[in-house]
Scaffold this active site. Sequence first.
Site, short mmCIF file in Angstrom:
data_model
loop_
_atom_site.label_atom_id
_atom_site.label_comp_id
_atom_site.label_asym_id
_atom_site.label_seq_id
_atom_site.Cartn_x
_atom_site.Cartn_y
_atom_site.Cartn_z
N GLY A 119 0.78 -1.23 0.22
CA GLY A 119 0.08 0.01 -0.01
C GLY A 119 0.85 1.24 0.06
O GLY A 119 0.37 2.42 0.69
N ARG A 178 1.12 5.90 -2.04
CA ARG A 178 0.97 7.11 -1.65
C ARG A 178 1.14 7.01 -0.17
O ARG A 178 1.18 5.93 0.44
CB ARG A 178 -0.38 7.55 -2.03
N ASN A 187 -3.68 -7.20 -4.97
CA ASN A 187 -4.60 -6.90 -3.83
C ASN A 187 -4.19 -7.86 -2.66
O ASN A 187 -3.88 -9.03 -2.60
CB ASN A 187 -5.90 -7.63 -4.10
N ASN A 230 1.87 -2.17 5.46
CA ASN A 230 1.07 -1.00 5.65
C ASN A 230 -0.20 -0.80 4.77
O ASN A 230 -1.09 0.13 5.18
CB ASN A 230 2.08 0.16 4.94
N SER A 274 -2.06 1.19 14.93
CA SER A 274 -2.35 2.59 15.28
C SER A 274 -2.63 2.66 16.60
O SER A 274 -2.89 1.48 17.48
CB SER A 274 -3.82 2.73 14.61
N TYR A 326 -11.74 -1.09 12.59
CA TYR A 326 -10.56 -0.66 12.46
C TYR A 326 -9.48 -0.78 13.66
O TYR A 326 -8.46 -1.27 13.30
CB TYR A 326 -10.48 0.91 12.07
N ALA A 367 -10.06 -3.31 15.79
CA ALA A 367 -9.95 -4.49 15.88
C ALA A 367 -8.82 -4.97 15.08
O ALA A 367 -7.80 -5.97 15.57
CB ALA A 367 -11.11 -5.22 15.69
N LYS A 409 -6.13 -3.27 13.76
CA LYS A 409 -5.11 -2.79 14.50
C LYS A 409 -4.36 -3.24 15.44
O LYS A 409 -3.22 -3.71 15.65
CB LYS A 409 -5.02 -1.41 14.42
N ILE A 428 -1.56 11.74 12.67
CA ILE A 428 -0.40 11.99 11.88
C ILE A 428 -1.15 12.93 10.73
O ILE A 428 -2.03 12.72 10.10
CB ILE A 428 0.02 10.74 11.24
#
Length: 248
Positions: free
Chosen positions: A13, A16, A64, A91, A143, A156, A158, A160, A189
């Site tokens: 990922g 960018r 993917n 990432n 995170s 999200y 869970a 992380k 960030i």
Amino acid sequence: MKLLEGKTAIVTGAARGIGKEIALKYASEGCNIAFTDLVIDENGKKTEEEIAAYGVKCKGYASNAADFAATEKTVEEIKADFGSIDILVNNAGITKDGLMLRMTEQQWDAVIAVNLKSAFNYIHAVLPIMMRQKSGSIINMASVVGVHGNAGQSNYAASKAGLIALAKSIAQEVGSRGIRANAIAPGFIETAMTEALPAEVRKEWCQKIPLRRGGKVEDIANVATFLASDMSGYVTGQVIQVDGGMNM
């Protein structure tokens, strides 16, 4: 000598955002870069050129990360193209926020697949290579919400939290083979996504942070470089919070 001279990293990922910044930082330290994204469009090609400008080998792969078979194939291609895989940065990630009462099964499944299953896919694919090399560094991009949770982001959070536990478990499994696994837990960030938030929301966030500012993508890239390099040779199974003290 540069910190990552002659090594090869996979960064998922990374066309960018934080992933791209990590790839650029690694390249500046002499690391060859294989990065992935769902598609390698004009933006991905530009990233490829920016990384290669450091004089390292770089190639973007359309893949993917949530697809097990596609990941196995991509890693095989990377190994054939680069010869070794020394560093893996998991990432790839998405968000599909919502309160639990309104969250759909699709929202849950999509986030778990892209954020957590993708890390399983890539670790599963690179471990045999790293074990033969008797070395390697695996870095999961977690995170702070994976540490303390966050209302409206149960899927999200869970995913992380899973990345943190996954890194700790892998560290125990393969430490004897010279392979390290750690997690980075970024806080607030400053990215394109956070810049889109209302100014008052950003100000409120910063007031909760002891350093009174949001982090820079460079802050994450610097820690990722430390964990990828021999400077952290005795660091494994750890989660490093890069959050300005927000979550002490």
